[in-house]
Design a protein around this motif. Sequence first.
Motif, mmCIF file in Angstrom:
data_model
loop_
_atom_site.group_PDB
_atom_site.id
_atom_site.type_symbol
_atom_site.label_atom_id
_atom_site.label_comp_id
_atom_site.label_asym_id
_atom_site.label_seq_id
_atom_site.Cartn_x
_atom_site.Cartn_y
_atom_site.Cartn_z
ATOM 1 N N GLU A 14 0.769 -1.169 -0.034
ATOM 2 C CA GLU A 14 0.012 0.144 0.074
ATOM 3 C C GLU A 14 0.863 1.114 0.190
ATOM 4 O O GLU A 14 2.079 1.152 0.479
ATOM 5 C CB GLU A 14 -0.783 0.062 1.448
ATOM 6 C CG GLU A 14 -2.176 -0.821 1.009
ATOM 7 C CD GLU A 14 -2.946 -0.978 2.269
ATOM 8 O OE1 GLU A 14 -2.914 0.057 3.196
ATOM 9 O OE2 GLU A 14 -3.912 -1.730 2.394
ATOM 10 N N HIS A 15 0.192 2.328 -0.395
ATOM 11 C CA HIS A 15 1.203 3.609 -0.512
ATOM 12 C C HIS A 15 1.610 4.045 0.858
ATOM 13 O O HIS A 15 2.890 4.264 0.827
ATOM 14 C CB HIS A 15 0.034 4.675 -0.744
ATOM 15 C CG HIS A 15 0.763 6.108 -1.419
ATOM 16 N ND1 HIS A 15 0.969 6.490 -2.574
ATOM 17 C CD2 HIS A 15 1.128 7.018 -0.755
ATOM 18 C CE1 HIS A 15 1.534 7.743 -2.745
ATOM 19 N NE2 HIS A 15 1.463 7.898 -1.425
ATOM 20 N N HIS A 16 1.013 4.053 1.924
ATOM 21 C CA HIS A 16 1.665 4.139 3.272
ATOM 22 C C HIS A 16 2.307 3.264 3.823
ATOM 23 O O HIS A 16 3.409 3.437 4.346
ATOM 24 C CB HIS A 16 0.466 4.623 4.065
ATOM 25 C CG HIS A 16 0.011 6.174 3.844
ATOM 26 N ND1 HIS A 16 0.754 7.283 4.672
ATOM 27 C CD2 HIS A 16 -0.398 7.000 3.029
ATOM 28 C CE1 HIS A 16 0.305 8.583 4.282
ATOM 29 N NE2 HIS A 16 -0.404 8.250 3.055
ATOM 30 N N SER A 38 4.434 1.504 1.765
ATOM 31 C CA SER A 38 5.808 1.876 1.051
ATOM 32 C C SER A 38 6.591 3.192 1.981
ATOM 33 O O SER A 38 7.720 3.283 2.270
ATOM 34 C CB SER A 38 5.665 2.404 -0.251
ATOM 35 O OG SER A 38 5.010 1.304 -0.969
ATOM 36 N N HIS A 39 5.702 4.368 2.294
ATOM 37 C CA HIS A 39 6.260 5.365 3.126
ATOM 38 C C HIS A 39 6.861 4.840 4.572
ATOM 39 O O HIS A 39 7.833 5.185 4.778
ATOM 40 C CB HIS A 39 5.034 6.384 3.334
ATOM 41 C CG HIS A 39 4.895 7.363 2.206
ATOM 42 N ND1 HIS A 39 5.915 8.028 1.267
ATOM 43 C CD2 HIS A 39 3.784 7.865 1.698
ATOM 44 C CE1 HIS A 39 5.417 8.962 0.383
ATOM 45 N NE2 HIS A 39 4.107 8.745 0.726
ATOM 46 N N ALA A 40 5.947 4.058 4.946
ATOM 47 C CA ALA A 40 6.605 3.682 6.344
ATOM 48 C C ALA A 40 7.761 2.617 6.385
ATOM 49 O O ALA A 40 8.614 2.595 7.099
ATOM 50 C CB ALA A 40 5.644 2.739 6.864
ATOM 51 N N ILE A 44 3.056 10.885 6.759
ATOM 52 C CA ILE A 44 1.981 12.260 6.507
ATOM 53 C C ILE A 44 2.109 12.750 4.973
ATOM 54 O O ILE A 44 3.122 13.162 4.685
ATOM 55 C CB ILE A 44 2.253 13.375 7.581
ATOM 56 C CG1 ILE A 44 2.233 12.892 8.833
ATOM 57 C CG2 ILE A 44 0.572 14.351 7.212
ATOM 58 C CD1 ILE A 44 2.656 13.887 9.802
ATOM 59 N N ASP A 45 1.012 12.595 4.189
ATOM 60 C CA ASP A 45 1.131 12.913 2.759
ATOM 61 C C ASP A 45 -0.152 13.736 2.202
ATOM 62 O O ASP A 45 -0.982 13.965 3.137
ATOM 63 C CB ASP A 45 1.728 12.038 1.629
ATOM 64 C CG ASP A 45 0.876 10.772 1.474
ATOM 65 O OD1 ASP A 45 -0.293 10.888 2.017
ATOM 66 O OD2 ASP A 45 1.112 10.232 0.753
ATOM 67 N N GLY A 46 -0.202 13.797 0.815
ATOM 68 C CA GLY A 46 -1.613 14.179 0.492
ATOM 69 C C GLY A 46 -2.379 13.122 0.481
ATOM 70 O O GLY A 46 -3.313 13.141 1.172
ATOM 71 N N GLY A 62 9.217 11.984 -0.019
ATOM 72 C CA GLY A 62 7.840 12.135 -1.045
ATOM 73 C C GLY A 62 7.522 10.977 -1.832
ATOM 74 O O GLY A 62 8.345 9.784 -1.299
ATOM 75 N N ASP A 63 7.013 10.676 -2.617
ATOM 76 C CA ASP A 63 6.410 9.685 -3.415
ATOM 77 C C ASP A 63 7.895 9.011 -4.175
ATOM 78 O O ASP A 63 7.849 7.885 -4.315
ATOM 79 C CB ASP A 63 5.534 9.722 -4.241
ATOM 80 C CG ASP A 63 4.024 10.060 -3.520
ATOM 81 O OD1 ASP A 63 4.108 9.718 -2.246
ATOM 82 O OD2 ASP A 63 2.981 10.040 -4.155
ATOM 83 N N ALA A 64 8.729 9.618 -4.604
ATOM 84 C CA ALA A 64 10.011 9.181 -4.955
ATOM 85 C C ALA A 64 10.547 8.083 -3.982
ATOM 86 O O ALA A 64 11.120 7.042 -4.585
ATOM 87 C CB ALA A 64 11.000 10.307 -5.207
HETATM 88 FE FE LIG Z 1 2.572 9.686 -0.791
#
Ligand SMILES: [Fe+2]
Length: 469
Positions: free
Chosen positions: A124-126, A128-130, A147-149, A330-332
């Motif tokens: 999941e998107h978050h 990947s961030h985590a 925390i993102d958009g 960020g998403d990169a």
């Molecule tokens: Fe993001």
Amino acid sequence: MNILGISCFYHDSAAALVRDGKIIAAAQEERFTRKKHDDNFPKHAVEFCLKTAGIDMSQIDVVAFYEKPLVKFERLLRTYFAYAPIGFNSFIKAMPQWIRKKLWMQELLLEELPGFKGKIIYPEHHESHAAAAFFPSPFQDAAFLTIDGVGEWTTTSFGTGRGNKIQIDYEIHFPHSLGLLYSAFTYYTGFKVNSGEYKVMGLAPYGEPKYVDLIYKHLIDLKEDGSFRMNMDYFDFAAGLTMTNAKFDAIFGGPPRKPESRLGQREMDLAKSVQVVTEEIMMRMSKHVRKITGQKNLCLAGGVALNCVANGKLLKERVFENVWIQPAAGDAGSALGAALFGWYQYANNPRNADNKNDTQFASYLGPDFTDAEIEAYLISHDIPYKKHDRSAMVQSVAGILADEKVVGWFQNRMEFGPRALGSRSIIGDARSTKMQSVMNLKIKYRESFRPFAPSVLREKMTDYFDVDY
Ligand SMILES: [Fe+2]
């Protein structure tokens, strides 16, 4: 095991390669195509990763895509039906790209990665961030806050990383989003959403927090624990083609600033106000995360974690004993997070952090060039140059800086993430009061208010800064 992480088709496309848990390479597509925030498939970044690892596509075992496209599509559909018929225009605008590309992600990835025979996974998107926040961090155990958009549905998450696993315990869902609140003010003050947010942060110190009360009164219901709900009567991002609407304009005294028109005190006050609110929310969230997880270490990622002013306040308040922030927050950076997720969470390989050193290699994960390559380029382009040995070069550059001149500094591997960290940097003497405007004038299209990051030897830090960590 070679894992290729990919993030693309939204903004800031990137690729990263992880071999047996070690980060081998990571880069953003824009650095090769020279198209800022390039969102195309990161073809060049993938090529660079393979070249650095000395392998070809057939040797990639797993491709990790940074989010779940179908869940994101579901969010789009549900949001459309919740607001219908309002939002028809933005729905129609978004659809062709989904139907042509994003819904067929598996086929598209296979097409773009000829020779690849492995498995494709979709954290999941978050997640990947985590993963980008926790796995490269120095900590064996830590809390994380992302925390993102917005990703699929999640806009904020927190949880705990332990050894080789992350677990998300709490989420805030779209449309309630601190990143989108900040982006709404980015739009309203006349900057580009998803890229101009750092300009708002840079503008904030010139303003007064005049609109903070109005933001809390009308736009956002903030709870003691940092959770919040936004009043969607004032925003158009869920269904419309703009971030804010006429009701928003009525509260803040007029329409959004036209891009490129003159910046006034009002924009500065708006920037300061949303910055103050952001800092307050991040502070409350962090205190809550500390209380709930009981962890003394915190890892941060997501676009909002690029707000270094808010991060500085978190550090200063010592909400956590130690904080580690993913440099490509960020998403990169999620290309890297997805790849690490593949190695630890998916393939269940052990992780032994020493609680001292991170494994991000100071984020110097991009391409580098030998002296011979640089010289060949200069000769072939008829660029005059002088070659010094290192100590003479350092002496000479120190003299140039002391004369309040500006220097382009290029060495070793390129940084991964939006910040120049001494590999591809423009440097000047931070003691000079005119340096900020001199430097901004030298760089095309830069507004005079935009800040630069000072760097200083660690042992001299307290001579210049009011910090004690
Ligand atoms: Fe993001």
